[in-house]
Design a protein around this motif. Structure first.
Motif, PDB file in Angstrom:
ATOM      1  N   VAL A   1     -48.336 -90.858 -43.576  1.00 30.94           N
ATOM      2  CA  VAL A   1     -48.328 -89.917 -44.806  1.00 30.94           C
ATOM      3  C   VAL A   1     -46.366 -89.536 -44.337  1.00 30.94           C
ATOM      4  N   THR A   2     -46.311 -89.509 -45.426  1.00 28.23           N
ATOM      5  CA  THR A   2     -45.175 -89.334 -46.204  1.00 28.23           C
ATOM      6  C   THR A   2     -45.213 -88.088 -47.066  1.00 28.23           C
ATOM      7  N   TYR A   3     -43.984 -87.056 -45.953  1.00 31.78           N
ATOM      8  CA  TYR A   3     -43.629 -85.965 -46.748  1.00 31.78           C
ATOM      9  C   TYR A   3     -42.387 -85.697 -47.566  1.00 31.78           C
ATOM     10  N   SER A   4     -42.619 -83.946 -47.808  1.00 30.84           N
ATOM     11  CA  SER A   4     -41.596 -83.848 -47.963  1.00 30.84           C
ATOM     12  C   SER A   4     -41.157 -82.281 -47.829  1.00 30.84           C
ATOM     13  N   LEU A   5     -40.533 -81.656 -47.401  1.00 34.98           N
ATOM     14  CA  LEU A   5     -40.229 -80.305 -46.011  1.00 34.98           C
ATOM     15  C   LEU A   5     -39.160 -79.258 -47.463  1.00 34.98           C
ATOM     16  N   LYS A   6     -39.645 -78.342 -47.910  1.00 33.65           N
ATOM     17  CA  LYS A   6     -38.649 -77.332 -48.457  1.00 33.65           C
ATOM     18  C   LYS A   6     -38.932 -75.988 -47.717  1.00 33.65           C
ATOM     19  N   TRP A   7     -37.694 -75.403 -47.325  1.00 34.17           N
ATOM     20  CA  TRP A   7     -37.425 -73.834 -46.852  1.00 34.17           C
ATOM     21  C   TRP A   7     -36.756 -73.371 -47.360  1.00 34.17           C
ATOM     22  N   ASN A   8     -37.615 -71.945 -47.601  1.00 34.39           N
ATOM     23  CA  ASN A   8     -36.151 -70.813 -48.278  1.00 34.39           C
ATOM     24  C   ASN A   8     -36.623 -69.758 -46.890  1.00 34.39           C
ATOM     25  N   LEU A   9     -35.901 -69.870 -45.796  1.00 32.12           N
ATOM     26  CA  LEU A   9     -35.883 -69.066 -44.471  1.00 32.12           C
ATOM     27  C   LEU A   9     -34.084 -68.398 -45.318  1.00 32.12           C
ATOM     28  N   ASP A  10     -34.222 -66.407 -44.704  1.00 27.97           N
ATOM     29  CA  ASP A  10     -32.765 -65.871 -44.989  1.00 27.97           C
ATOM     30  C   ASP A  10     -32.566 -66.236 -43.262  1.00 27.97           C
ATOM     31  N   ASP A  11     -30.817 -66.134 -43.623  1.00 27.72           N
ATOM     32  CA  ASP A  11     -29.816 -67.024 -42.776  1.00 27.72           C
ATOM     33  C   ASP A  11     -30.312 -66.670 -41.239  1.00 27.72           C
ATOM     34  N   ASP A  12     -31.721 -64.788 -40.697  1.00 31.96           N
ATOM     35  CA  ASP A  12     -31.435 -65.055 -39.590  1.00 31.96           C
ATOM     36  C   ASP A  12     -32.673 -66.434 -39.490  1.00 31.96           C
ATOM     37  N   GLN A  13     -33.448 -66.662 -39.466  1.00 27.98           N
ATOM     38  CA  GLN A  13     -34.558 -67.757 -39.533  1.00 27.98           C
ATOM     39  C   GLN A  13     -33.695 -68.804 -39.433  1.00 27.98           C
ATOM     40  N   LYS A  14     -33.020 -69.852 -40.237  1.00 31.60           N
ATOM     41  CA  LYS A  14     -31.736 -70.954 -40.450  1.00 31.60           C
ATOM     42  C   LYS A  14     -31.197 -70.551 -39.380  1.00 31.60           C
ATOM     43  N   THR A  15     -31.159 -69.463 -38.536  1.00 32.68           N
ATOM     44  CA  THR A  15     -29.780 -69.011 -37.111  1.00 32.68           C
ATOM     45  C   THR A  15     -30.937 -70.202 -35.986  1.00 32.68           C
ATOM     46  N   LEU A  16     -32.163 -69.294 -36.318  1.00 30.92           N
ATOM     47  CA  LEU A  16     -33.268 -69.765 -34.854  1.00 30.92           C
ATOM     48  C   LEU A  16     -33.369 -71.156 -35.392  1.00 30.92           C
ATOM     49  N   LEU A  17     -33.524 -71.431 -36.151  1.00 30.32           N
ATOM     50  CA  LEU A  17     -33.774 -73.338 -36.280  1.00 30.32           C
ATOM     51  C   LEU A  17     -32.621 -73.692 -35.505  1.00 30.32           C
ATOM     52  N   GLU A  18     -31.274 -73.650 -35.720  1.00 27.23           N
ATOM     53  CA  GLU A  18     -29.769 -74.389 -35.475  1.00 27.23           C
ATOM     54  C   GLU A  18     -29.330 -74.006 -34.088  1.00 27.23           C
ATOM     55  N   ASN A  19     -30.278 -72.654 -33.571  1.00 29.74           N
ATOM     56  CA  ASN A  19     -29.742 -72.635 -32.388  1.00 29.74           C
ATOM     57  C   ASN A  19     -30.387 -73.060 -31.408  1.00 29.74           C
ATOM     58  N   VAL A  20     -31.928 -73.722 -31.378  1.00 27.92           N
ATOM     59  CA  VAL A  20     -32.918 -74.331 -30.872  1.00 27.92           C
ATOM     60  C   VAL A  20     -32.168 -75.729 -30.892  1.00 27.92           C
ATOM     61  N   GLY A  21     -31.413 -76.141 -32.012  1.00 22.76           N
ATOM     62  CA  GLY A  21     -31.171 -77.886 -31.636  1.00 22.76           C
ATOM     63  C   GLY A  21     -32.417 -77.975 -32.891  1.00 22.76           C
ATOM     64  N   LEU A  22     -33.039 -77.476 -34.091  1.00 27.25           N
ATOM     65  CA  LEU A  22     -33.900 -78.500 -34.894  1.00 27.25           C
ATOM     66  C   LEU A  22     -33.612 -78.445 -36.278  1.00 27.25           C
ATOM     67  N   SER A  23     -32.624 -77.708 -36.127  1.00 29.65           N
ATOM     68  CA  SER A  23     -32.725 -78.116 -37.739  1.00 29.65           C
ATOM     69  C   SER A  23     -31.998 -79.565 -38.230  1.00 29.65           C
ATOM     70  N   SER A  24     -31.692 -80.217 -37.973  1.00 31.54           N
ATOM     71  CA  SER A  24     -32.163 -81.512 -38.647  1.00 31.54           C
ATOM     72  C   SER A  24     -33.278 -81.981 -39.011  1.00 31.54           C
ATOM     73  N   GLU A  25     -33.686 -81.549 -37.765  1.00 31.16           N
ATOM     74  CA  GLU A  25     -34.871 -82.553 -37.428  1.00 31.16           C
ATOM     75  C   GLU A  25     -35.996 -82.400 -38.403  1.00 31.16           C
ATOM     76  N   LEU A  26     -35.654 -81.168 -38.385  1.00 28.72           N
ATOM     77  CA  LEU A  26     -36.785 -80.344 -40.139  1.00 28.72           C
ATOM     78  C   LEU A  26     -35.858 -79.705 -41.349  1.00 28.72           C
ATOM     79  N   PHE A  27     -34.972 -81.312 -41.484  1.00 32.01           N
ATOM     80  CA  PHE A  27     -34.346 -81.579 -42.705  1.00 32.01           C
ATOM     81  C   PHE A  27     -33.504 -79.485 -43.657  1.00 32.01           C
ATOM     82  N   ILE A  28     -33.388 -78.907 -42.447  1.00 36.51           N
ATOM     83  CA  ILE A  28     -32.907 -77.762 -42.965  1.00 36.51           C
ATOM     84  C   ILE A  28     -31.138 -78.025 -44.160  1.00 36.51           C
ATOM     85  N   ASN A  29     -30.956 -77.969 -44.784  1.00 37.85           N
ATOM     86  CA  ASN A  29     -30.343 -78.246 -46.028  1.00 37.85           C
ATOM     87  C   ASN A  29     -29.804 -76.986 -46.909  1.00 37.85           C
ATOM     88  N   ASN A  30     -30.645 -76.166 -47.249  1.00 38.03           N
ATOM     89  CA  ASN A  30     -29.967 -74.751 -48.225  1.00 38.03           C
ATOM     90  C   ASN A  30     -30.322 -73.525 -47.558  1.00 38.03           C
TER      91      ASN A  30
END
Length: 107
Positions: free
Chosen positions: A78-107
């Motif tokens: 199954v192909t997928y697209s993932l769109k996030w709308n997170l605030d800065d603190d929530q984005k920071t959580l993902l970045e701090n655990v090293g998952l931002s690129s794996e989960l395609f955090i672009n915004n």
């Protein structure tokens, strides 16, 4: 306690073509979220759009469930697209655990 939303969007054949997820995406809701992801995996279309927005809180339990779901989609081709709308603190959580690129955090 506030809950979460997990809206399934279906195509004309009844297969799930999209998900809209939001709210309280934390450990307290993990069992219910897991159930929702499992029921979705049984009737997915070959392309799935996942929109995660209006998140009041998020923790690693949700990220783990989402990563397991992404693995399941890969196994089912199954192909997928993932769109996030997170605030800065929530984005920071993902970045701090090293998952931002794996989960395609672009915004």
């Amino acid at each position: 306690m506030e809950s979460y939303t997990f809206k399934k969007l279906e195509n004309k054949d009844g297969q799930i073509k999209g998900l809209e997820i939001g709210g309280l995406l934390v450990l307290e809701n993990a069992n219910d979220l897991k159930r929702d992801f499992l029921s979705t995996s049984r009737i997915m279309d070959k392309q799935l759009k996942i929109n995660i927005s209006d998140v009041s809180d998020i923790d690693l339990s949700f990220i783990q469930l989402l990563l397991a779901f992404i693995t399941e989609m890969g196994e089912r081709h199954v192909t997928y697209s993932l769109k996030w709308n997170l605030d800065d603190d929530q984005k920071t959580l993902l970045e701090n655990v090293g998952l931002s690129s794996e989960l395609f955090i672009n915004n």
